[in-house]
Design an enzyme around this catalytic site. Structure first.
Site, PDB file in Angstrom:
ATOM      1  CG  ASP A   1      -1.864   2.600   0.723  1.00  0.00           C
ATOM      2  OD1 ASP A   1      -1.736   1.761  -0.177  1.00  0.00           O
ATOM      3  OD2 ASP A   1      -2.843   3.366   0.808  1.00  0.00           O
TER       4      ASP A   1
ATOM      5  CG  HIS B   1      -0.344  -2.942   0.225  1.00  0.00           C
ATOM      6  ND1 HIS B   1       0.492  -2.001  -0.352  1.00  0.00           N
ATOM      7  CD2 HIS B   1      -1.401  -2.240   0.747  1.00  0.00           C
ATOM      8  CE1 HIS B   1      -0.044  -0.793  -0.204  1.00  0.00           C
ATOM      9  NE2 HIS B   1      -1.186  -0.919   0.453  1.00  0.00           N
TER      10      HIS B   1
END
Length: 304
Positions: A99, A283
């Site tokens: 991320d 994610h």
């Protein structure tokens, strides 16, 4: 088990979780996470003969949280990584990010390639510097309510997320879009009846405790520097990321639609050794499927 300590880097105290001995591997978390998101990788890397180190990046967890927004520029974040490698007595390290940590990892490899023995981005691919400021691009593509644009006004998203830390994290980590979203960021997601299988209650409790203490402002300040970073990195327009590289993403990760590993992205990473798709994964890649992520990381590391 990882050990914990503090190091002084660039005038602030940074908390580290570390495990193992051998070649240095630095693990950089994203938003909203901390070094705890690498719990599965620390153990696996240490067992394979590496010195695995996961800092709470500035603004997060038990690390210091400078108050000024401009203290979270990409140069500060990369500077912390370089200083950490030096503090640990090394000239080089493999830098792995997830991320926002991926953005820091790619930029460390771009700005200080001699320090990076290899670079891995998880979820977020290398993003070429465009011709327009990033927040202009996101507003044009996704509208003015896009989360990165929503994060810009100091105090707004901070207050929303701090109001109910556990509720916000439950929603964000579960990541199920709400059919009738409420204003804010966490309200875009449903409040799950049960936690995802990858997130045991005791691990959620760790994150909740950390963000209850730290708040979310430090992490939000990374986003508040997006346009500033773009302005300050004009000299690196079209510059290649030259160290050996690996990209890992979950096949259900929404980031793939926002920032695809397309031809333009591949062009700035000429030494991209492999791309790895993690099936049935969202994610929170290294937490959702640590086995496949660890296998990919160790294969890449052996190739160096």
């Amino acid at each position: 088990m990882p050990s914990n300590r503090y190091v002084r880097l660039n005038g602030i105290d940074i908390h580290l979780a570390e495990q193992g001995e051998g070649p240095l591997v630095v693990l950089l978390h994203g938003f909203p996470e901390t070094s705890h998101s690498w719990r599965h990788q620390l153990e696996a890397l240490a067992a394979a003969g590496y010195h695995a180190v996961a800092p709470d990046q500035r603004g997060y967890g038990a690390s210091d949280r400078p108050t000024a927004i401009d203290q979270y520029s990409i140069f500060h974040l990369v500077g912390d990584v370089v200083a950490l490698i030096r503090e640990l007595g090394e000239e080089q390290a493999v830098v792995i990010g997830h991320d926002w940590g991926s953005i820091v990892a790619w930029n460390t490899a771009l700005l200080r390639p001699a320090v990076v023995r290899g670079v891995v981005g998880i979820s977020v691919p290398p993003i070429p510097r465009g011709t327009l400021p990033p927040l202009t691009v996101t507003e044009q593509r996704f509208g003015p309510d896009f989360y990165q644009n929503y994060f810009q006004e100091p105090g707004i998203a901070d207050a929303e997320l701090n109001k109910d830390v556990e509720g916000a994290l439950r929603r964000i980590y579960a990541g199920v879009p709400a059919p009738d979203p409420t204003p804010g960021f966490a309200g875009r997601f449903l409040n799950p009846e049960t936690l995802p299988a990858w997130l045991p209650r005791e691990d959620l409790a760790v994150f909740v405790k950390q963000f209850t203490k730290s708040g979310f402002t430090g992490g939000l300040n990374y986003y508040r520097n997006l346009d500033h970073n773009w302005q300050q990195t004009a000299a690196w327009q079209d510059a290649p990321i030259t160290p050996p590289a690996l990209y890992i993403s979950g096949e259900n990760d929404g980031v793939r639609a926002m920032y695809p590993l397309d031809e333009a992205a591949r062009a700035i990473v000429p030494n991209l050794r492999a791309t790895v798709d993690i099936p049935n994964c969202g994610h929170w890649t290294q937490q959702e499927n640590p086995e496949l992520v660890n296998t990919a990381l160790l294969e890449f590391l052996k190739g160096l």
